[in-house]
Motif scaffolding. Structure first.
Motif, PDB file in Angstrom:
ATOM      1  N   ARG A   1       0.860  -1.138  -0.019  1.00 52.38           N
ATOM      2  CA  ARG A   1      -0.051  -0.045   0.016  1.00 52.38           C
ATOM      3  C   ARG A   1       1.050   1.289  -0.112  1.00 52.38           C
ATOM      4  NH1 ARG A   1      -4.074   1.967   4.613  1.00 52.38           N
ATOM      5  NH2 ARG A   1      -5.362   3.498   3.176  1.00 52.38           N
ATOM      6  N   GLN A   2       2.006   1.202   0.867  1.00 52.96           N
ATOM      7  CA  GLN A   2       2.659   2.286   0.923  1.00 52.96           C
ATOM      8  C   GLN A   2       3.566   2.562  -0.416  1.00 52.96           C
ATOM      9  OE1 GLN A   2       4.528   0.941   4.719  1.00 52.96           O
ATOM     10  NE2 GLN A   2       5.410   2.924   4.540  1.00 52.96           N
ATOM     11  N   LEU A   3       3.820   1.462  -1.138  1.00 52.38           N
ATOM     12  CA  LEU A   3       4.724   1.536  -2.471  1.00 52.38           C
ATOM     13  C   LEU A   3       3.545   2.401  -3.567  1.00 52.38           C
ATOM     14  CD1 LEU A   3       6.578  -1.739  -2.526  1.00 52.38           C
ATOM     15  CD2 LEU A   3       7.190   0.570  -2.034  1.00 52.38           C
ATOM     16  N   ARG A   4       2.307   1.747  -3.490  1.00 53.50           N
ATOM     17  CA  ARG A   4       1.308   1.988  -4.438  1.00 53.50           C
ATOM     18  C   ARG A   4       1.170   3.272  -4.279  1.00 53.50           C
ATOM     19  NH1 ARG A   4      -2.116  -1.749  -3.182  1.00 53.50           N
ATOM     20  NH2 ARG A   4      -3.576  -0.411  -2.067  1.00 53.50           N
ATOM     21  N   VAL A   5       0.568   3.945  -3.254  1.00 47.21           N
ATOM     22  CA  VAL A   5       0.369   5.295  -2.885  1.00 47.21           C
ATOM     23  C   VAL A   5       1.654   6.273  -3.205  1.00 47.21           C
ATOM     24  CG1 VAL A   5      -0.261   6.999  -0.936  1.00 47.21           C
ATOM     25  CG2 VAL A   5      -1.117   5.012  -1.101  1.00 47.21           C
ATOM     26  N   GLY A   6       2.934   5.981  -2.895  1.00 45.31           N
ATOM     27  CA  GLY A   6       4.160   6.746  -3.077  1.00 45.31           C
ATOM     28  C   GLY A   6       4.227   6.801  -4.687  1.00 45.31           C
ATOM     29  N   GLU A   7       3.946   5.697  -5.371  1.00 44.55           N
ATOM     30  CA  GLU A   7       4.081   5.893  -6.762  1.00 44.55           C
ATOM     31  C   GLU A   7       2.965   6.755  -7.470  1.00 44.55           C
ATOM     32  OE1 GLU A   7       5.281   5.474 -10.794  1.00 44.55           O
ATOM     33  OE2 GLU A   7       6.155   5.290  -8.744  1.00 44.55           O
ATOM     34  N   LEU A   8       1.721   6.629  -7.132  1.00 43.20           N
ATOM     35  CA  LEU A   8       0.484   7.539  -7.407  1.00 43.20           C
ATOM     36  C   LEU A   8       0.760   9.092  -7.272  1.00 43.20           C
ATOM     37  CD1 LEU A   8      -2.594   5.541  -6.286  1.00 43.20           C
ATOM     38  CD2 LEU A   8      -1.631   5.998  -8.741  1.00 43.20           C
ATOM     39  N   ILE A   9       1.452   9.160  -5.746  1.00 40.95           N
ATOM     40  CA  ILE A   9       1.835  10.539  -5.656  1.00 40.95           C
ATOM     41  C   ILE A   9       3.007  11.163  -6.620  1.00 40.95           C
ATOM     42  CG2 ILE A   9       2.891  12.112  -3.570  1.00 40.95           C
ATOM     43  CD1 ILE A   9       1.437  10.542  -1.645  1.00 40.95           C
ATOM     44  N   ARG A  10       3.974  10.228  -6.608  1.00 39.49           N
ATOM     45  CA  ARG A  10       4.904  10.609  -7.565  1.00 39.49           C
ATOM     46  C   ARG A  10       4.644  11.166  -9.095  1.00 39.49           C
ATOM     47  NH1 ARG A  10       8.110   9.298 -11.548  1.00 39.49           N
ATOM     48  NH2 ARG A  10       6.773   7.421 -12.062  1.00 39.49           N
ATOM     49  N   ARG A  11       3.603  10.164  -9.563  1.00 40.51           N
ATOM     50  CA  ARG A  11       3.247  10.567 -10.674  1.00 40.51           C
ATOM     51  C   ARG A  11       2.455  12.016 -10.920  1.00 40.51           C
ATOM     52  NH1 ARG A  11       0.257   4.980 -12.608  1.00 40.51           N
ATOM     53  NH2 ARG A  11       2.374   3.530 -12.472  1.00 40.51           N
ATOM     54  N   THR A  12       1.593  11.876  -9.631  1.00 36.26           N
ATOM     55  CA  THR A  12       0.739  13.416  -9.760  1.00 36.26           C
ATOM     56  C   THR A  12       1.806  14.447  -9.642  1.00 36.26           C
ATOM     57  OG1 THR A  12      -1.078  12.045  -8.504  1.00 36.26           O
ATOM     58  CG2 THR A  12      -0.911  14.564  -8.397  1.00 36.26           C
ATOM     59  N   LEU A  13       2.522  14.463  -8.876  1.00 33.88           N
ATOM     60  CA  LEU A  13       3.737  15.422  -8.580  1.00 33.88           C
ATOM     61  C   LEU A  13       4.591  15.824  -9.819  1.00 33.88           C
ATOM     62  CD1 LEU A  13       5.159  14.897  -4.904  1.00 33.88           C
ATOM     63  CD2 LEU A  13       3.772  16.807  -5.788  1.00 33.88           C
ATOM     64  N   SER A  14       4.760  14.576 -10.284  1.00 34.56           N
ATOM     65  CA  SER A  14       5.476  14.830 -11.708  1.00 34.56           C
ATOM     66  C   SER A  14       4.900  15.585 -12.758  1.00 34.56           C
ATOM     67  CB  SER A  14       6.044  13.472 -12.356  1.00 34.56           C
ATOM     68  OG  SER A  14       6.989  12.916 -11.496  1.00 34.56           O
ATOM     69  N   ASP A  15       3.344  15.083 -12.852  1.00 35.11           N
ATOM     70  CA  ASP A  15       2.555  15.898 -13.741  1.00 35.11           C
ATOM     71  C   ASP A  15       2.336  17.315 -13.728  1.00 35.11           C
ATOM     72  OD1 ASP A  15       2.347  13.374 -15.242  1.00 35.11           O
ATOM     73  OD2 ASP A  15       0.201  12.726 -14.358  1.00 35.11           O
ATOM     74  N   VAL A  16       1.973  17.606 -12.175  1.00 36.06           N
ATOM     75  CA  VAL A  16       1.808  18.953 -11.939  1.00 36.06           C
ATOM     76  C   VAL A  16       3.061  19.755 -12.295  1.00 36.06           C
ATOM     77  CG1 VAL A  16       1.248  20.527  -9.923  1.00 36.06           C
ATOM     78  CG2 VAL A  16       0.235  18.379 -10.234  1.00 36.06           C
ATOM     79  N   LEU A  17       4.413  19.272 -11.792  1.00 36.67           N
ATOM     80  CA  LEU A  17       5.396  20.270 -12.026  1.00 36.67           C
ATOM     81  C   LEU A  17       5.801  20.177 -13.636  1.00 36.67           C
ATOM     82  CD1 LEU A  17       7.526  18.539  -9.221  1.00 36.67           C
ATOM     83  CD2 LEU A  17       6.798  21.078  -9.511  1.00 36.67           C
ATOM     84  N   ALA A  18       5.474  19.260 -14.276  1.00 33.65           N
ATOM     85  CA  ALA A  18       5.934  19.461 -15.587  1.00 33.65           C
ATOM     86  C   ALA A  18       4.779  20.182 -16.512  1.00 33.65           C
ATOM     87  CB  ALA A  18       5.774  17.966 -16.295  1.00 33.65           C
ATOM     88  N   ARG A  19       3.590  20.227 -16.093  1.00 29.09           N
ATOM     89  CA  ARG A  19       2.494  21.103 -16.895  1.00 29.09           C
ATOM     90  C   ARG A  19       2.898  22.862 -16.423  1.00 29.09           C
ATOM     91  NH1 ARG A  19      -1.243  17.260 -15.214  1.00 29.09           N
ATOM     92  NH2 ARG A  19      -2.074  18.572 -13.626  1.00 29.09           N
TER      93      ARG A  19
END
Length: 131
Positions: free
Chosen positions: A15-33
């Motif tokens: 669960r920690q790994l899954r949530v961490g990866e979802l947060i990583r993707r979201t942060l990456s998307d927000v920062l890239a845009r």
């Protein structure tokens, strides 16, 4: 043996790994845009290498590095200054009971890889490995 604040056992849970990866993707998307109101931060290209989440999912530590390594001193400060806006963006994307408190650290992975390569290229180490 001292407990690690990110997990109680030998490693993070699925669960920690899954949530961490979802947060990583979201942060990456927000920062890239460049969806942030901070012009300095929006101009930077930032890589989010990993996000580690506490067992209760209330704290997420993002390991970041500016593209090309330029501005390492200011990137963590700028992200910390904008953490509330980033936290809202994460909460909007993820269906979690609580939006995690975001913390930012420089990603030292590439430095560690370079040091490992340097050590493995030493003559004495190569000689030992060939045996």
């Amino acid at each position: 043996m001292a407990k690690n604040k990110f997990h109680d056992g030998p490693g993070p849970t699925q669960r920690q790994l899954r949530v961490g990866e979802l947060i990583r993707r979201t942060l990456s998307d927000v920062l890239a845009r460049g969806d942030l109101h901070d012009a300095d931060l929006s101009r930077m290209s930032i890589t989010v290498g990993e996000v580690r989440v506490s067992p209760d999912l209330r704290v997420a530590t993002a390991y970041v590095l500016p593209l090309g390594g330029e501005g390492q001193d200011s990137v963590v400060r700028l992200l910390a200054d904008n953490k509330n806006e980033l936290r809202r963006a994460v909460a909007k994307q993820l269906a979690l009971k609580f939006a995690p408190d975001l913390r930012f650290r420089l990603d030292k992975t590439f430095d560690q890889m370079d040091e490992t390569r340097r050590l493995l290229n030493q003559e004495a180490v190569r000689r030992d490995l060939e045996k």
